[in-house]
Scaffold this motif. Structure first.
Motif, short mmCIF file in Angstrom:
data_model
loop_
_atom_site.label_atom_id
_atom_site.label_comp_id
_atom_site.label_asym_id
_atom_site.label_seq_id
_atom_site.Cartn_x
_atom_site.Cartn_y
_atom_site.Cartn_z
N LEU A 64 10.15 8.47 9.54
CA LEU A 64 10.13 7.61 8.12
C LEU A 64 8.77 8.23 7.29
O LEU A 64 8.50 7.46 6.26
CB LEU A 64 10.25 6.24 8.51
N LYS A 65 7.64 8.55 8.19
CA LYS A 65 6.34 8.74 7.73
C LYS A 65 5.73 7.52 7.19
O LYS A 65 5.10 7.36 6.01
CB LYS A 65 6.34 9.76 6.49
N ILE A 66 6.06 6.40 8.14
CA ILE A 66 5.45 4.99 7.56
C ILE A 66 4.09 4.86 8.79
O ILE A 66 4.35 5.21 9.97
CB ILE A 66 6.39 4.18 7.73
N ALA A 67 3.04 4.62 8.38
CA ALA A 67 2.07 4.17 9.19
C ALA A 67 1.13 3.25 8.32
O ALA A 67 0.97 3.22 7.16
CB ALA A 67 1.21 5.62 9.47
N PRO A 68 0.24 2.50 9.23
CA PRO A 68 -0.62 1.33 8.60
C PRO A 68 -1.76 2.22 7.78
O PRO A 68 -3.16 1.85 8.34
CB PRO A 68 -0.72 0.56 9.71
N ILE A 69 -1.58 2.99 6.85
CA ILE A 69 -2.56 3.55 6.22
C ILE A 69 -3.20 2.47 5.22
O ILE A 69 -2.58 1.67 4.43
CB ILE A 69 -2.46 4.80 5.52
N LYS A 70 -4.51 2.78 5.27
CA LYS A 70 -5.35 1.78 4.21
C LYS A 70 -4.65 1.36 2.85
O LYS A 70 -4.61 0.12 2.46
CB LYS A 70 -6.97 2.22 4.03
N ASP A 71 -4.13 2.41 1.90
CA ASP A 71 -3.85 1.91 0.72
C ASP A 71 -2.39 2.04 0.74
O ASP A 71 -1.79 1.79 -0.56
CB ASP A 71 -4.31 3.23 -0.23
N THR A 72 -1.57 2.00 1.86
CA THR A 72 0.00 1.91 1.47
C THR A 72 0.33 0.68 1.30
O THR A 72 0.04 -0.48 1.80
CB THR A 72 0.32 2.12 2.78
N SER A 73 1.41 0.66 0.33
CA SER A 73 1.88 -0.57 -0.17
C SER A 73 2.69 -1.44 0.89
O SER A 73 3.60 -0.78 1.52
CB SER A 73 2.92 -0.43 -1.49
N LEU A 74 2.16 -2.64 0.96
CA LEU A 74 3.01 -3.57 2.16
C LEU A 74 4.43 -3.86 1.73
O LEU A 74 5.32 -3.68 2.51
CB LEU A 74 2.17 -4.89 2.22
N LEU A 75 4.63 -3.95 0.52
CA LEU A 75 5.98 -4.12 0.12
C LEU A 75 6.72 -2.89 0.37
O LEU A 75 7.97 -2.94 0.80
CB LEU A 75 6.02 -4.32 -1.47
N MET A 76 6.29 -1.78 0.13
CA MET A 76 7.22 -0.24 0.43
C MET A 76 7.21 -0.23 1.71
O MET A 76 8.54 0.03 2.19
CB MET A 76 6.24 0.85 -0.15
N THR A 93 9.17 -12.95 -3.72
CA THR A 93 8.95 -11.61 -3.87
C THR A 93 7.59 -11.01 -3.17
O THR A 93 6.53 -12.19 -2.83
CB THR A 93 8.81 -11.15 -5.61
N ILE A 94 7.08 -10.07 -3.05
CA ILE A 94 5.84 -9.54 -2.28
C ILE A 94 5.08 -8.99 -3.61
O ILE A 94 5.65 -7.89 -4.18
CB ILE A 94 6.03 -8.64 -1.23
N ASN A 95 3.69 -9.02 -3.63
CA ASN A 95 2.81 -8.66 -4.66
C ASN A 95 2.69 -7.09 -4.20
O ASN A 95 2.36 -6.86 -3.28
CB ASN A 95 1.45 -9.34 -4.57
N PRO A 96 3.11 -6.19 -5.33
CA PRO A 96 3.13 -4.81 -4.98
C PRO A 96 1.86 -4.22 -4.71
O PRO A 96 1.77 -3.19 -4.34
CB PRO A 96 3.89 -4.33 -6.12
N THR A 97 0.85 -5.19 -5.18
CA THR A 97 -0.64 -4.27 -5.04
C THR A 97 -1.40 -4.85 -3.38
O THR A 97 -2.18 -4.20 -2.94
CB THR A 97 -1.62 -4.97 -5.91
N LEU A 98 -0.46 -5.57 -2.73
CA LEU A 98 -0.90 -5.93 -1.20
C LEU A 98 -0.77 -4.60 -0.35
O LEU A 98 0.32 -3.92 -0.49
CB LEU A 98 -0.31 -6.90 -0.73
N ASP A 145 -1.39 -13.83 2.58
CA ASP A 145 -1.79 -15.26 1.81
C ASP A 145 -1.09 -16.28 2.65
O ASP A 145 -1.11 -17.30 2.35
CB ASP A 145 -1.21 -15.42 0.23
N SER A 146 -0.94 -15.95 4.08
CA SER A 146 -0.34 -16.98 4.95
C SER A 146 0.98 -17.55 4.62
O SER A 146 1.60 -18.51 5.22
CB SER A 146 -1.24 -18.23 5.13
N GLN A 174 -4.37 -3.67 4.76
CA GLN A 174 -5.79 -3.80 4.74
C GLN A 174 -6.03 -5.30 4.30
O GLN A 174 -7.23 -5.74 4.52
CB GLN A 174 -6.67 -3.01 4.06
N ASP A 175 -5.05 -5.98 3.50
CA ASP A 175 -5.41 -7.53 3.07
C ASP A 175 -5.27 -8.49 4.07
O ASP A 175 -5.45 -9.63 3.61
CB ASP A 175 -4.33 -7.44 1.67
N TYR A 176 -4.79 -8.09 5.26
CA TYR A 176 -4.52 -9.21 6.22
C TYR A 176 -6.14 -9.42 6.71
O TYR A 176 -6.88 -8.45 7.22
CB TYR A 176 -3.89 -8.82 7.49
#
Length: 282
Positions: free
Chosen positions: A112-124, A70-75, A221-222, A78-80
């Motif tokens: 799709l309105k998907i962009a690498p915005i700071k607070d966007t969920s990686l899982l989403m 699973t992917i942590n939904p809080t990631l 987390d690699s 910006q966490d990279y």
């Protein structure tokens, strides 16, 4: 435990084959190459490749593993860590098969309105791109080589390669590092194999393998998170009972390499290779 006996190459021709390595999908042991041949390593993808100009036998044991992640939904994107992105910058470079900078890919992301915005969920983000791939492609016309994202976008009907290269292009467009996993599905057991299973091993050759590729995403987390849209597409339509999909890979795979579009120098030769999967005559 699977025991493989793979015959590779022929006399007076050069052949390349990636030697399976232990990873999250399998444990490889007791590798024997007879006769011994030249072993080279590709410096970008870290594949181990044998090069032979004669017929050889490659035997090894493989213990496949079940993957459920699973992917942590809080990631978020910006966490990279910058160090992690730098170490894997090659995953964000375009090539003949994957191109996150293509204007058609960019338009899909805009729609799709998907962009690498700071607070966007990686899982989403990853889930949305996975679902887009499932919803906009049709499985068909399988080939022994690798379909590009361009073929998948243009023709819509494609095989596991096209599903994977399109998804990789979408991920690359928002700077999510991901790579192609290359290998085989192990075919369902027949009576002969079931008899040998009673002794805890099976003798497997290329006749028991079916070519397959899928995707895995590098998480902050690699760890590597698997995505197998082609198998899920086929299962959803009753075309297979195999498992596999978002974060799930069953113990029915043999992985031999990662990546695509290789330049492999050896002695005075340079080999341009699309895919390290079946033994390749060069």
């Amino acid at each position: 435990m699977n025991q493989f006996n793979l015959q590779i190459g022929s006399n007076h021709t050069h052949a390349l084959f990636a030697i399976p390595q232990s990873d999250q999908y399998q444990t490889i042991s007791q590798i024997v190459i007879n006769p011994k041949v030249k072993i080279i390593r590709d410096k970008i993808w870290d594949n181990t490749i044998l090069l032979t100009n004669t017929k050889i036998g490659l035997t090894f044991h493989q213990q496949p593993k079940i993957i459920k992640q699973t992917i942590n939904p809080t990631l978020t994107i910006q966490d990279y860590a910058p160090r992690l992105i730098k170490e894997h910058s090659y995953l964000l470079e375009s090539n003949r098969f994957i191109n996150g900078q293509d204007s058609r890919i960019k338009k899909i992301m805009d729609d799709l309105k998907i962009a690498p915005i700071k607070d966007t969920s990686l899982l989403m983000m990853i889930k949305s791109l996975y679902i887009y791939t499932l919803d906009n492609l049709i499985y068909g016309k399988p080939i022994d080589n690798l379909y590009s994202y361009d073929q998948a976008l243009t023709e819509k009907i494609t095989d596991c390669g096209g599903f994977s290269t399109l998804l990789l292009s979408l991920l690359q467009s928002v700077n999510i590092p991901a790579r192609l996993v290359v290998g085989f599905l192990i075919k369902e057991e027949n009576t002969f194999q079931k008899v040998f299973r009673t002794f805890n091993f099976a003798l497997l050759t290329f006749n028991f393998l079916s070519m397959h590729v899928w995707v895995e995403v590098l998480l902050p987390d690699s760890t590597w998170f698997p995505l197998d849209p082609a198998v899920e597409w086929r299962r959803n339509r009753g075309l297979t009972k195999r498992q596999g999909g978002f974060g799930i890979i069953p113990a029915d795979r043999l992985v031999v390499s990662h990546g695509q579009d290789f330049i492999i120098p050896h002695s005075n030769n340079i080999y341009k290779v699309d895919l390290l999967q079946n033994p390749l005559i060069v």
